[in-house]
Design a protein around this motif. Structure first.
Motif, short mmCIF file in Angstrom:
data_model
loop_
_atom_site.label_atom_id
_atom_site.label_comp_id
_atom_site.label_asym_id
_atom_site.label_seq_id
_atom_site.Cartn_x
_atom_site.Cartn_y
_atom_site.Cartn_z
N ARG A 1 7.77 5.80 1.22
CA ARG A 1 7.43 4.11 1.14
C ARG A 1 6.46 3.83 -0.16
O ARG A 1 5.62 4.58 -0.34
CB ARG A 1 6.38 4.27 2.58
N VAL A 2 7.32 2.79 -0.59
CA VAL A 2 6.21 2.05 -1.93
C VAL A 2 4.90 1.55 -1.15
O VAL A 2 5.89 0.97 -0.40
CB VAL A 2 6.98 1.67 -3.13
N VAL A 3 3.96 1.56 -1.18
CA VAL A 3 2.91 0.61 -0.80
C VAL A 3 2.13 0.38 -1.96
O VAL A 3 2.12 1.07 -3.37
CB VAL A 3 1.99 1.51 -0.02
N GLU A 4 1.62 -0.65 -1.79
CA GLU A 4 0.43 -1.54 -2.69
C GLU A 4 -1.14 -0.64 -2.77
O GLU A 4 -1.48 -1.14 -1.92
CB GLU A 4 0.68 -2.97 -2.70
N VAL A 5 -1.59 -0.94 -4.08
CA VAL A 5 -2.98 -0.22 -4.17
C VAL A 5 -3.89 -1.33 -4.54
O VAL A 5 -3.37 -1.57 -5.45
CB VAL A 5 -3.10 0.87 -3.69
N PRO A 6 -4.88 -1.10 -4.64
CA PRO A 6 -6.10 -1.77 -4.67
C PRO A 6 -5.45 -1.82 -6.71
O PRO A 6 -5.30 -0.71 -7.15
CB PRO A 6 -7.55 -1.62 -4.12
#
Length: 347
Positions: free
Chosen positions: A166-171
Motif C-alpha cells: 500500500r502507498v502511504v503518505e509520510v511527513p
C-alpha cells in the motif's frame, strides 16, 4: 397459464420435449421437427412431431423465435427439464483431479480459491464464482520503502506467505531511519495478530504513549495500520474467473446480451447477494434467466452450491454463470464436487 407437472405430459410429449431441450442445449440453436425425426428413434413423422411441438408451445414449454426456425425451450421449459427430467453426469476422474489439484496448491487460501474457480470455469465453459467470508491475514512482518519525500510503500507479509503493498503518505523529509524503526516496531509488536487486532492494540499503546517511538514513527505506524485495516474491511469476498468464456460463438450472435452480462459481473455486490441467497439449504440452487431479476436482461443462468464444513457451517458458496442453454446435467454435478472440495480447504 399454469405449467403442468412433467408427469401430466404424455409419453410422446415427454420424449419430444426432452429431445428438443437436449438438442438445443448441445447446439444452442432452435430444433426442427425433421431433426427430431432423424435422431429420436420414435418412429414418428415430422408432421406428428410438429403437432406435439405445437402442443408443447401452447403449454409455454417451447417457443419459436422465427416462423420457420424450429423451436427452443422457454425458461419455464428449462425449469421443468432441470427439475423433472435431467439425468446428471458425474465429473470424470480427470475433471475431479483438476479441481482437487488446484484446491491443494500451497500458498494463500485466496490464491487456491482463485485457481480452483478458474479450473471450474475452464471445465464448465462458464464463468466461475466463489463467495467466501472476509478473511484477515495473520501478520508476520512489515516494511516501509521510501518512494519520494512524502510517500512510502508499506509492505505487509502474512503468515501464509501473502504479500500486500500500500502507498502511504509520510511527513515531508522524514528520516529513513524512522521508517525502519516503525517497521521494526510493527513486526515485533503485531506479528501473529490479525489486522483488526493489531490496529486495536496500536490505538491503545500509542494512545497511552507506551510505544518506544518518536512522534513521526508513531504517526507512521498508525497510518500504515489504518490504511491496511480500512482496506481489509472492504476486502473482496467474491472471486470471479473466466468471464471471457461467456463470449463463445453462439453468444457472439447477441453481443448486447453478452455486454449486459459482463456489466452485471462488474457489479460484485449484486452478484454476492445472489450467491449469498444460495447459502440456505443443502441442495444446489439453479437460477434460470429472468427467475432472478439481476440476469433478466442478459438471459443467463447461475448454478450455486453452499460450501459446508464438517460441522455443518456454511463457509462459502461456489458456482458458475453462463447462458441459459448451458449443459446443466454436466455442470451441476461439477459444481457439487467443487463445493465438496472447497469444504475441505475452508474448514
Amino acid at each position: 397459464m399454469t405449467t403442468p407437472p412433467i408427469r401430466e405430459l404424455t409419453d410422446r410429449a415427454r420424449d419430444v420435449f426432452r429431445m428438443v431441450v437436449e438438442s438445443y442445449l448441445d447446439t444452442g440453436t432452435p430444433v426442427g421437427s425433421r431433426t427430431i425425426a432423424q435422431i429420436s428413434g420414435l418412429n414418428l413423422s415430422p408432421a406428428s412431431i410438429r403437432n406435439v411441438m405445437q402442443d408443447l408451445e401452447e403449454l409455454g414449454l417451447l417457443a419459436s423465435p422465427h416462423t420457420s426456425a424450429g423451436r427452443m425451450p422457454t425458461e419455464t421449459g428449462l425449469r421443468l427439464f432441470v427439475d423433472g427430467m435431467m439425468q446428471a453426469n458425474e465429473p470424470s476422474a480427470e475433471e475431479r483431479a483438476a479441481i482437487e489439484r488446484n484446491a491443494a496448491e500451497r500458498g494463500p487460501v485466496e490464491e487456491a480459491l482463485a485457481n480452483t474457480t478458474a479450473a471450474l470455469s475452464g471445465l464448465s465453459a462458464c464463468a466461475g464464482l466463489v463467495l467466501v467470508p472476509k478473511v484477515e491475514p495473520v501478520l508476520r512482518q512489515f516494511g516501509f520503502v521510501p518512494l519520494s519525500h512524502d510517500r512510502a510503500l508499506a509492505v505487509l507479509v502474512g503468515e501464509d506467505g501473502s504479500v500486500e503493498n500500500r502507498v502511504v503518505e509520510v511527513p515531508g523529509g522524514m528520516d529513513p531511519t524512522a521508517l525502519q524503526r516503525a517497521a521494526n516496531y510493527l513486526s515485533a509488536t503485531f506479528g501473529g495478530l490479525t489486522l483488526s487486532q493489531a490496529f486495536a492494540r496500536a490505538e491503545r499503546e500509542l494512545g497511552a504513549q507506551r510505544a518506544a517511538l518518536d512522534s513521526a514513527a508513531a504517526a507512521l505506524v498508525e497510518r500504515g495500520l489504518a490504511v491496511w485495516s480500512e482496506d481489509g474491511g472492504r476486502r473482496p469476498v467474491l472471486i470471479v474467473r473466466g468471464q471471457a468464456r461467456l463470449i463463445d460463438t453462439a453468444a457472439a450472435e447477441d453481443l448486447d446480451k453478452v455486454s449486459q452480462l459482463l456489466d452485471q459481473l462488474e457489479g460484485q455486490e449484486e452478484i454476492a447477494r445472489l450467491l449469498d441467497s444460495a447459502r440456505e439449504g443443502e441442495a444446489t440452487r439453479i437460477f434460470i434467466g429472468s427467475e432472478n431479476k439481476l440476469f433478466a436482461l442478459s438471459g443467463s443462468s447461475v448454478i450455486a452450491k453452499p460450501v459446508r464444513a464438517l460441522d455443518g457451517r456454511v463457509v462459502g458458496v461456489v458456482g458458475v454463470i453462463g447462458p441459459t442453454r448451458l449443459n446443466y446435467a454436466r455442470v451441476v454435478p461439477m459444481v457439487d464436487f467443487t463445493a465438496a472440495t472447497l469444504a475441505r480447504l475452508l474448514a
